[in-house]
Design an enzyme around this catalytic site. Structure first.
Site, PDB file in Angstrom:
ATOM      1  N   GLY A 277      30.554  12.406  -7.526  1.00 25.55           N
ATOM      2  CA  GLY A 277      31.703  13.181  -7.954  1.00 25.55           C
ATOM      3  C   GLY A 277      31.484  14.652  -8.240  1.00 25.55           C
ATOM      4  N   GLY A 278      30.268  15.158  -8.071  1.00 28.21           N
ATOM      5  CA  GLY A 278      30.031  16.571  -8.351  1.00 28.21           C
ATOM      6  C   GLY A 278      30.823  17.487  -7.442  1.00 28.21           C
ATOM      7  CE  LYS A 279      27.790  17.875  -1.757  1.00 33.33           C
ATOM      8  NZ  LYS A 279      27.029  16.782  -2.420  1.00 33.33           N
ATOM      9  CD  GLU A 298      31.405   6.087  -3.373  1.00 34.91           C
ATOM     10  OE1 GLU A 298      30.734   5.105  -3.002  1.00 34.91           O
ATOM     11  OE2 GLU A 298      31.257   7.244  -2.913  1.00 34.91           O
ATOM     12  CB  CYS A 395      21.596  15.461   0.530  1.00 32.45           C
ATOM     13  SG  CYS A 395      20.393  16.277  -0.537  1.00 32.45           S
TER      14      CYS A 395
END
Length: 470
Positions: A277-279, A298, A395
């Site tokens: 959830g950071g982005k 998600e 990533c």
């Protein structure tokens, strides 16, 4: 019962330094439960009520041991006279933890050996503790350089020697070499491997329009800043969720999607693979500021919960769906103006922060991941309105997961064009970013690097839907 589930204050743990128990519990949870150390360790530190000094020690012991596991396993096998696969896993994790203390820290050797032997006795039994004692006393007789020379002498190739020296699996070394070579920078391999073995500085994000950026400012993302003293808890606590820990590279790829074209009021955005959830939170803050609407998806229930927690402090409603991303996108043809596909990947770009990731995947995992990544990107394009933009992000710098996926999707479809992500990234960044030209001479995708940019090795490609597929 896994180590992560045990009570740090139980009688069985008395007489052993709490930091060692916490580190050991992390190792056991990673081994037994496939846990993520970067998510588990902070919780165990709080539960054990460690002070700052012990928390730092637990972090160094856990991360350092996980990071150099392959090297330590070779040393343990040599000292034990048997393959590590023949050693009880609970004993092996204790030996790994002790080997790290003996060869890579200033912990007194007698303390490292004695407490580790007691730990084995408590966890496995007195018989196993005698074996552990014998192995660790053999290891303690020589220094790290001597052990390194000994295990490298038995290597069968230059890459295996490099693997033992840098604690990276051979297949990872070869994949990273190919990725750097594609940029004409293969000579940077050992610098990259060294950067993977250094704990990154803590980077924070100030959500745009909701929090003020602190100091020291990071060089690239206008939302990114460092944490003086390395402990971000005060800054995070005072901001009520509008400041949080997030790698600068992670911030940059989200900012690039938002900046890839002017935002029109009422746009619909989607974070297709949104956990943890950071982005999502960063995109939500930008959407709130610019009048767009964001949804998230998600597939994993627990991670969907993390996404909801991440966006809860924001003054915008972000629906969080729980479906396979391929199914969700297919159910919404032409519905979104911007989509982030932060695809599941090997994680080879975040080895600084997720030290166990290098040992978790194998070459056999890549093909399965690439198939999933290709499907996710393909269906995401179908969920774009004409003119809509998808950011494909991993990533990982592995070529199969990055340019290989993009090339395959472009080959399949005639309704999409690749945008110049490097130009967008440099518009977003506060200073020019050293980005290598792509192999075909273009400057379209972005590959960030730990050793070059101080970020995770994030990959970004921006694709724009030109028309309905036809």
């Amino acid at each position: 019962m896994s180590g992560a589930q045990r009570d740090a204050g139980s009688p069985r743990k008395r007489g052993i330094q709490p930091a060692r128990w916490v580190a050991y519990d992390v190792l056991r949870a990673v081994s037994d439960d496939d846990a993520y150390a970067n998510l588990l360790l902070p919780r165990l530190i709080v539960e054990a009520q460690l002070d700052g000094q012990d928390a730092a020690l637990a972090t160094e012991l856990a991360y350092g041991t996980l990071r150099r596991r392959g090297t330590y396993d070779a040393i343990i096998a040599e000292a034990a006279g048997r393959p590590v696969a023949d050693i009880d896993p609970a004993v092996l994790d204790a030996l790994r933890l002790a080997t790290h203390q003996l060869l890579a820290t200033r912990v007194a050797p007698h303390a490292a050996v004695n407490e580790s032997v007691n730990l084995v006795a408590s966890e496995v039994g007195r018989g196993a503790s005698g074996f552990a004692n014998a192995v660790l006393r053999r290891i303690s007789r020589d220094d790290a350089e001597t052990w390194q020379e000994r295990i490298e002498a038995g290597a069968r190739s230059d890459d295996e020697r490099l693997s033992l020296r840098t604690a990276h699996p051979v297949w990872v070394i070869r994949a990273l070499r190919r990725s750097l070579a594609a940029e004409g920078r293969a000579d940077e391999l050992e610098t990259l491997l060294a950067a993977d073995n250094v704990s990154p500085e803590v980077t924070l994000v100030a959500l745009p329009g909701l929090a003020e950026r602190g100091q020291p400012a990071r060089p690239y993302a206008p939302t990114a800043f460092g944490s003086p003293g390395g402990d971000p808890r005060d800054a995070i606590g005072d901001a009520h969720g509008t400041i949080r820990v997030q790698d600068e590279g992670s911030q940059l790829v989200a900012l690039a999607l938002a900046a890839a074209a002017p935002v029109r009021a009422g746009e619909r955005w989607l974070d297709l693979c949104s956990g943890p959830g950071g982005k999502t939170a960063l995109l939500a803050a930008i959407a709130h500021r610019d009048g767009a609407h964001l949804e998230a998806n998600e597939v994993v229930h627990a991670r969907a919960g993390l996404v909801r927690n991440a966006v809860r402090p924001l003054p915008i409603d972000v629906p969080v769906h729980e479906q396979d991303g391929r199914e969700f996108a297919a159910q919404h043809p032409g519905a979104f103006d911007r989509i982030l596909v932060d695809a599941p990947c090997t994680g080879l770009g975040a080895l600084r922060r997720r030290p166990e990731a290098r040992w978790r995947k194998s070459p056999a995992d890549v093909a399965e991941l690439v198939e999933l990544q290709t499907q996710l990107l393909d269906v995401a394009i179908g969920a774009l309105a004409p003119g809509g933009i998808v950011a494909y992000v991993t990533c990982s710098p592995h070529l199969a997961e990055t340019t290989g996926v993009v090339s395959e999707v472009l080959r399949r479809r005639d309704d999409v064009a690749q945008l110049d992500a490097q130009a967008v990234m440099n518009e977003v960044s506060e200073v020019p970013i050293d980005l290598a030209p792509n192999p075909d001479g273009t400057t379209r995708h972005v590959q960030l690097w730990p050793h070059r940019h101080g970020t995770d090795a994030m990959f970004l490609a921006l694709l724009q839907r030109t028309a309905q597929e036809g």
